[in-house]
Scaffold this motif. Structure first.
Motif, PDB file in Angstrom:
ATOM      1  N   GLN A 332      -6.869 -12.753  13.595  1.00 40.14           N
ATOM      2  CA  GLN A 332      -7.930 -12.641  12.604  1.00 40.14           C
ATOM      3  C   GLN A 332      -9.241 -12.270  13.309  1.00 40.14           C
ATOM      4  N   PRO A 333     -10.118 -11.469  12.669  1.00 40.79           N
ATOM      5  CA  PRO A 333     -10.023 -10.955  11.303  1.00 40.79           C
ATOM      6  C   PRO A 333      -9.235  -9.651  11.182  1.00 40.79           C
ATOM      7  N   TYR A 334      -8.660  -9.180  12.299  1.00 39.30           N
ATOM      8  CA  TYR A 334      -7.900  -7.926  12.234  1.00 39.30           C
ATOM      9  C   TYR A 334      -6.811  -7.993  11.168  1.00 39.30           C
ATOM     10  N   ALA A 335      -6.037  -9.079  11.135  1.00 39.84           N
ATOM     11  CA  ALA A 335      -4.910  -9.169  10.199  1.00 39.84           C
ATOM     12  C   ALA A 335      -5.384  -9.043   8.755  1.00 39.84           C
ATOM     13  N   ARG A 336      -6.529  -9.679   8.451  1.00 41.24           N
ATOM     14  CA  ARG A 336      -7.063  -9.608   7.087  1.00 41.24           C
ATOM     15  C   ARG A 336      -7.534  -8.192   6.763  1.00 41.24           C
ATOM     16  N   CYS A 337      -8.203  -7.562   7.715  1.00 41.86           N
ATOM     17  CA  CYS A 337      -8.690  -6.198   7.496  1.00 41.86           C
ATOM     18  C   CYS A 337      -7.530  -5.231   7.286  1.00 41.86           C
ATOM     19  N   LYS A 338      -6.476  -5.420   8.056  1.00 44.12           N
ATOM     20  CA  LYS A 338      -5.299  -4.577   7.880  1.00 44.12           C
ATOM     21  C   LYS A 338      -4.667  -4.814   6.514  1.00 44.12           C
ATOM     22  N   PHE A 339      -4.574  -6.067   6.116  1.00 41.85           N
ATOM     23  CA  PHE A 339      -3.970  -6.435   4.838  1.00 41.85           C
ATOM     24  C   PHE A 339      -4.676  -5.749   3.667  1.00 41.85           C
ATOM     25  N   ILE A 340      -6.011  -5.681   3.742  1.00 39.73           N
ATOM     26  CA  ILE A 340      -6.798  -5.164   2.629  1.00 39.73           C
ATOM     27  C   ILE A 340      -7.035  -3.660   2.731  1.00 39.73           C
ATOM     28  N   MET A 341      -7.281  -3.147   3.941  1.00 41.89           N
ATOM     29  CA  MET A 341      -7.857  -1.804   4.088  1.00 41.89           C
ATOM     30  C   MET A 341      -6.916  -0.743   4.652  1.00 41.89           C
ATOM     31  N   ASP A 342      -5.762  -1.127   5.172  1.00 40.15           N
ATOM     32  CA  ASP A 342      -4.863  -0.165   5.804  1.00 40.15           C
ATOM     33  C   ASP A 342      -3.971   0.499   4.754  1.00 40.15           C
ATOM     34  N   GLY A 343      -4.163   1.803   4.564  1.00 43.84           N
ATOM     35  CA  GLY A 343      -3.382   2.528   3.554  1.00 43.84           C
ATOM     36  C   GLY A 343      -2.163   3.237   4.100  1.00 43.84           C
ATOM     37  N   SER A 344      -1.846   3.042   5.382  1.00 44.78           N
ATOM     38  CA  SER A 344      -0.677   3.711   5.960  1.00 44.78           C
ATOM     39  C   SER A 344       0.603   2.973   5.580  1.00 44.78           C
ATOM     40  N   ASN A 345       1.646   3.730   5.347  1.00 44.00           N
ATOM     41  CA  ASN A 345       2.973   3.164   5.071  1.00 44.00           C
ATOM     42  C   ASN A 345       2.987   2.210   3.877  1.00 44.00           C
ATOM     43  N   PRO A 347       3.945   1.396   0.137  1.00 41.41           N
ATOM     44  CA  PRO A 347       4.856   1.913  -0.879  1.00 41.41           C
ATOM     45  C   PRO A 347       4.151   2.208  -2.194  1.00 41.41           C
ATOM     46  N   ALA A 348       4.802   2.967  -3.040  1.00 41.97           N
ATOM     47  CA  ALA A 348       4.235   3.326  -4.341  1.00 41.97           C
ATOM     48  C   ALA A 348       4.169   2.111  -5.254  1.00 41.97           C
ATOM     49  N   LEU A 349       3.316   2.185  -6.266  1.00 44.94           N
ATOM     50  CA  LEU A 349       3.276   1.131  -7.278  1.00 44.94           C
ATOM     51  C   LEU A 349       4.663   0.932  -7.869  1.00 44.94           C
ATOM     52  N   GLY A 350       5.032  -0.330  -8.057  1.00 44.91           N
ATOM     53  CA  GLY A 350       6.354  -0.654  -8.577  1.00 44.91           C
ATOM     54  C   GLY A 350       7.326  -1.051  -7.488  1.00 44.91           C
ATOM     55  N   GLU A 351       7.076  -0.572  -6.263  1.00 41.45           N
ATOM     56  CA  GLU A 351       7.890  -0.980  -5.128  1.00 41.45           C
ATOM     57  C   GLU A 351       7.230  -2.174  -4.448  1.00 41.45           C
ATOM     58  N   ASN A 356      -1.842  -4.885   1.191  1.00 44.41           N
ATOM     59  CA  ASN A 356      -2.461  -3.800   0.418  1.00 44.41           C
ATOM     60  C   ASN A 356      -1.858  -3.728  -0.988  1.00 44.41           C
ATOM     61  N   TYR A 357      -1.961  -4.847  -1.703  1.00 44.54           N
ATOM     62  CA  TYR A 357      -1.289  -4.969  -2.994  1.00 44.54           C
ATOM     63  C   TYR A 357      -1.739  -3.930  -4.018  1.00 44.54           C
ATOM     64  N   ASN A 358      -2.993  -3.481  -3.923  1.00 43.51           N
ATOM     65  CA  ASN A 358      -3.469  -2.523  -4.922  1.00 43.51           C
ATOM     66  C   ASN A 358      -3.409  -1.078  -4.422  1.00 43.51           C
ATOM     67  N   ARG A 359      -2.723  -0.872  -3.289  1.00 42.21           N
ATOM     68  CA  ARG A 359      -2.468   0.479  -2.754  1.00 42.21           C
ATOM     69  C   ARG A 359      -3.761   1.242  -2.482  1.00 42.21           C
TER      70      ARG A 359
END
Length: 449
Positions: A332-345, A347-351, A356-359
């Protein structure tokens, strides 16, 4: 759940047993401290005779559904009994940790019983009756338990009584019309009555909210240039929220709910958290009232926890309370920043997604997260975190509602004494009785006289 240790191969070239008590993890070239610490922290010791055959014959989806009713662990306790009301563990008197090179003895309690309550209210009643020795659930106005001299205490001696450990946040569905506009998300940021959430929903167990990806304490705050970010932050200011919405041309209809010039109604949005989480439920009620006051219609939805988690991971929500990268993680805080802000890899909505729950997807933010992962120089890290926080405060993919402790560490010492407390000299953090350094607490307990 997934076998977290599988991710270790993303950062390691090899894992070698040096001797009976030493394992050497050989990291890949270019892997930085943040990543290797994060993955090593999640390595679990698993019984090969159970898991290896499954890995060879079953698909990942099948393994996720596997329920191991006869678990094999490496700790000092093993399952003794369980039903729908409790899980009871018994001490393993052959535990390897009693060797002189480790603890030199066994932990004090022979049995540990985890009682299952239907909701926070039932848990609070049991705690008040002295039926629980150690409690991690939210209890409103905890100080009332010891006002009359009863043997209760939290970890800290004064408000907020618990050490802040996670950013409980409101995730926005970035594809929902209206919520896809960062200006509306900013208006929501100004509309929410954070002081009321902290005082009424949280009983004061949170410092004031300072919008950021980082916690507002010196363990993390030193990693950003605060002066560069102040102008982007919001606070509770309904007048400012109305000003932003007026500027967007969102006029109120006869029902008091605003409508954008393109006909998008700022309403019929769901606010979701798990049923029975009383502090979260109260927080959402305050959010709904705050939004209604500025012309936005949103109502609370309280599904079972399993449904809430599925909605989070598949992106099936308008606004949902979550705790990004909330658990103990040395990166931390890297893990939190990755969780929220990393858009790589992602999955699409529904998967199913595990972060990054909101993609959310911003290429510059993703690059910054990846740079942080391999950077160790403190001054360079400060520049990277500041740049990332600036993007967060501009795009607002999630909104922090409160700082919640990792656990609501509350104890009753009428049966056992020796639970850690601020300033007791033990060096044991007020997190829990079990993970990491808090595990030592089981060896400090003594029967009450």
């Amino acid at each position: 759940m997934a076998i977290y240790s599988a991710d270790t191969w993303d950062v390691c070239d090899d894992i070698v047993a040096v001797d009976d008590s030493t394992v050497n993890f050989i990291k890949k070239e270019g892997i930085g401290k943040n990543l290797i610490e994060r993955e090593l922290m999640k390595v679990a010791l698993l019984p090969e005779h159970i898991w290896a055959p499954m890995m060879e014959t079953m698909e990942e989806a099948e393994i996720r559904q596997f329920e191991n009713f006869d678990p094999v662990g490496s700790g000092p306790y093993k399952v003794y009994y369980y039903d729908d009301t409790r899980v009871v563990f018994i001490r393993d008197d052959n535990f390897w940790g009693q060797a002189e090179s480790m603890w030199g003895k066994l932990p004090e309690p022979k049995y540990i019983a985890h009682v299952i309550f239907k909701d926070n209210s039932a848990n609070t009643t049991a705690m008040q009756a002295g039926e629980i020795d150690y409690n991690e659930n939210f209890i409103p106005q905890i100080w009332k338990l010891w006002e009359n001299g009863e043997p209760y205490h939290a970890y800290l001696n004064d408000l907020p009584y618990y050490e802040p450990g996670m950013l409980v946040s409101l995730y926005f569905n970035l594809t929902t019309p209206g919520l896809d506009n960062p200006d509306i998300r900013r208006a929501i940021g100004y509309a929410i009555n954070y002081p009321q959430i902290i005082e009424l929903a949280m009983s004061g167990y949170s410092p004031d909210v300072v919008p950021s990806l980082l916690m507002p304490d010196e363990m993390e705050k030193y990693l950003i240039e605060d002066d560069e970010l102040k102008s982007l932050r919001w606070t509770y200011d309904p007048d400012k929220a109305n000003e932003i919405l007026d500027g967007l041309g969102a006029e109120k209809g006869s029902d008091g709910i605003r409508v954008l010039p393109d006909g998008t109604r700022l309403g019929f949005w769901g606010l979701e958290c798990p049923k029975g989480w009383s502090d979260w439920t109260s927080s959402l009620e305050i959010v709904a009232q705050s939004l209604k006051a500025v012309g936005i219609d949103a109502g609370s939805e309280l599904p079972e926890q399993s449904v809430w988690l599925n909605h989070s991971q598949t992106g099936e929500f308008d606004m949902i309370m979550q705790r990004p990268a909330a658990y103990l993680d040395p990166s931390q805080p890297y893990a939190r920043c990755k969780f929220i802000m990393d858009g790589s890899n992602t999955p699409a909505l529904g998967e199913q997604s595990f972060e990054n729950y909101n993609r959310y997807n911003n290429e510059e933010a993703t690059k910054l997260v990846q740079q942080i992962a391999i950077t160790e120089d403190e001054e360079e890290l400060k520049k990277l975190y500041t740049a990332l926080d600036k993007i967060y405060l501009t795009d607002i993919p999630v909104l922090t509602l409160m700082y919640r402790p990792l656990t609501f560490y509350s104890v009753y010492e009428g049966v056992w004494t020796g639970f850690a407390q601020e300033g007791d000299g033990t060096g044991i953090p007020g997190l829990a009785c079990f993970p990491y350094t808090s595990y030592k607490m089981l060896y400090e307990l003594k029967p009450a006289e």
